[in-house]
Design an enzyme around this catalytic site. Structure first.
Site, PDB file in Angstrom:
ATOM      1  N   ASP A  70      34.689  78.361  48.337  1.00 15.56           N
ATOM      2  CA  ASP A  70      34.847  79.814  48.354  1.00 15.56           C
ATOM      3  C   ASP A  70      33.557  80.530  47.965  1.00 15.56           C
ATOM      4  O   ASP A  70      32.590  79.903  47.518  1.00 15.56           O
ATOM      5  CB  ASP A  70      36.006  80.250  47.441  1.00 15.56           C
ATOM      6  CG  ASP A  70      36.044  79.502  46.110  1.00 15.56           C
ATOM      7  OD1 ASP A  70      35.012  78.924  45.731  1.00 15.56           O
ATOM      8  OD2 ASP A  70      37.102  79.505  45.463  1.00 15.56           O
ATOM      9  N   HIS A 141      45.873  78.743  41.284  1.00 20.47           N
ATOM     10  CA  HIS A 141      45.217  78.960  42.585  1.00 20.47           C
ATOM     11  C   HIS A 141      44.240  77.839  42.898  1.00 20.47           C
ATOM     12  O   HIS A 141      43.512  77.359  42.043  1.00 20.47           O
ATOM     13  CB  HIS A 141      44.585  80.351  42.700  1.00 20.47           C
ATOM     14  CG  HIS A 141      43.409  80.635  41.824  1.00 20.47           C
ATOM     15  ND1 HIS A 141      43.414  81.622  40.862  1.00 20.47           N
ATOM     16  CD2 HIS A 141      42.164  80.090  41.783  1.00 20.47           C
ATOM     17  CE1 HIS A 141      42.227  81.657  40.268  1.00 20.47           C
ATOM     18  NE2 HIS A 141      41.454  80.738  40.802  1.00 20.47           N
ATOM     19  N   GLU A 146      45.411  82.638  45.926  1.00 19.29           N
ATOM     20  CA  GLU A 146      46.202  83.159  44.819  1.00 19.29           C
ATOM     21  C   GLU A 146      47.690  82.903  45.078  1.00 19.29           C
ATOM     22  O   GLU A 146      48.087  82.552  46.198  1.00 19.29           O
ATOM     23  CB  GLU A 146      45.955  84.670  44.693  1.00 19.29           C
ATOM     24  CG  GLU A 146      44.504  85.033  44.381  1.00 19.29           C
ATOM     25  CD  GLU A 146      44.148  84.859  42.905  1.00 19.29           C
ATOM     26  OE1 GLU A 146      44.746  83.992  42.238  1.00 19.29           O
ATOM     27  OE2 GLU A 146      43.272  85.585  42.419  1.00 19.29           O
TER      28      GLU A 146
END
Ligand code: GLP
Length: 262
Positions: A70, A141, A146
Site C-alpha cells: 500500500d 485490516h 479496512e
C-alpha cells in the site's frame, strides 16, 4: 492455517526472516521469486534480520521482485512518511535488490484507479506473488483493507477509518488531520491469491485481531479473517498477541508446531 507462536517480538521476526530466506533460497526457477511486502512497525525486525542475512551472504535478492501492499494517496515518495521512503530507508537501500525489481504503488499518480489496475496487471505478468508478507492493524485490516472491505477486493483506492487515522497519527505529529485520508492498497484477494501468505501479529494491542483471524468466522468486519480461506496461510505471532485466544486454541497450535518439528 499455521499459527507459529514465539515468545516475543524478536523471536517472531527471526522465525519469519528465516522462513522468507528459506523460500527465496529454495526457489530454483529462472523466473524471479515474487515477494509481497508490508510497511509498519511489525516487519521492522524481519527487515533488519533479512538485511543481516543478505550482508552475511545467506540470502540474495538479485532474483527477487517485490510488490508493496500500500501507499498513502497524495504523499510524494520523498515524504518521510511515504511507504516508498519507509521501504527504502528500512530495507531496499541495504540489500542487493536491483532498483527495477521494486514495485510500490505511486500515490501521486493523477489517475489512481489506473495506477491500481496497472499494479494488478504487473503482478499477474510475473505469474502472481509467491509469498506475501503482511502485518495487520488493530482493527484487523490487511494492507489498507479496512473493516467491511470486500474479501474479494482488488487493488484500489481506500478511505481510512478514524481508528486508523488515530493509530497512524503517531507518525504525523500525533495529529489525525495530518494523516492522508485515503490510500492505494492491494485488495484482500490480491493478498490471498498469493501462493503463500505470512502475517505478523505482535503485541497486546493486536490480541483481538489475532483471535478474529483464527477463531472468528470469516467476515468482512475483520478482513484478516480471509486468511482462513487460504490453503497455505501462516500467522507468526508473539505471546502477548495470544491474550484473547482460548486456552484450547493456543494449545492446539503449539501441538501442531511441535509435531511439525518431529
Ligand atoms: C498500516 C499499514 C498496514 C500495517 C498496519 C499495522 O495501517 N497500512 O499494512 O499492517 O499499519 O502497522 P503496525 O505494524 O505498525 O502495527
Amino acid at each position: 492455517m499455521r499459527v507459529v507462536i514465539q515468545k516475543d517480538y524478536n523471536n517472531m521476526c527471526l522465525w519469519a526472516a528465516n522462513y522468507i530466506a528459506g523460500r527465496i533460497n529454495a526457489h530454483t526457477d529462472s523466473r524471479p521469486f515474487v515477494l509481497g511486502l508490508p510497511t509498519g512497525s511489525s516487519p521492522l525486525g524481519v527487515y533488519a534480520e533479512l538485511i543481516r542475512k543478505n550482508k552475511a551472504g545467506e540470502v540474495s535478492f538479485k532474483n527477487v521482485v517485490t510488490f508493496n501492499m500500500d501507499e498513502y494517496l497524495g504523499l510524494p515518495r520523498e515524504h518521510e512518511q511515504s511507504y516508498w521512503y519507509f521501504m527504502h530507508s528500512n530495507f531496499f537501500d541495504h540489500i542487493d535488490i536491483p532498483a527495477e525489481n521494486v514495485n510500490i504503488l505511486n500515490g501521486m499518480n493523477p489517475d489512481p484507479e489506473a495506477e491500481c489496475a496497472a499494479y494488478e496487471a504487473k503482478i499477474a505478468s510475473f505469474g502472481g506473488i509467491d509469498l506475501f508478507l503482511g502485518g495487520i492493524g488493530v482493527d484487523g485490516h490487511l494492507a489498507f483493507n479496512e473493516p467491511f472491505t470486500s474479501l474479494s477486493s482488488r487493488t484500489g483506492v481506500r478511505a481510512l477509518t478514524s481508528d486508523t487515522l488515530i493509530v497512524n497519527s503517531r507518525f504525523f505529529d500525533n495529529d489525525p488531520a495530518k494523516v492522508p485520508a485515503k490510500a492505494l492498497s492491494v485488495g484482500v484477494a490480491t493478498v490471498t491469491d498469493a501462493k503463500e501468505v505470512l502475517v505478523l501479529i505482535s503485541g497486546h494491542n493486536k490480541a483481538r485481531a489475532l483471535a478474529a483471524s483464527v477463531e472468528g468466522g470469516v467476515s468482512q468486519k475483520w478482513t484478516c479473517s480471509a486468511l482462513q480461506l487460504h490453503p497455505a496461510a501462516i500467522i507468526a505471532c508473539d505471546e502477548p498477541a495470544c491474550g484473547e485466544l482460548t486456552v484450547d486454541t493456543y494449545k492446539y497450535f503449539l501441538d501442531i508446531e511441535r509435531a511439525e518439528r518431529l
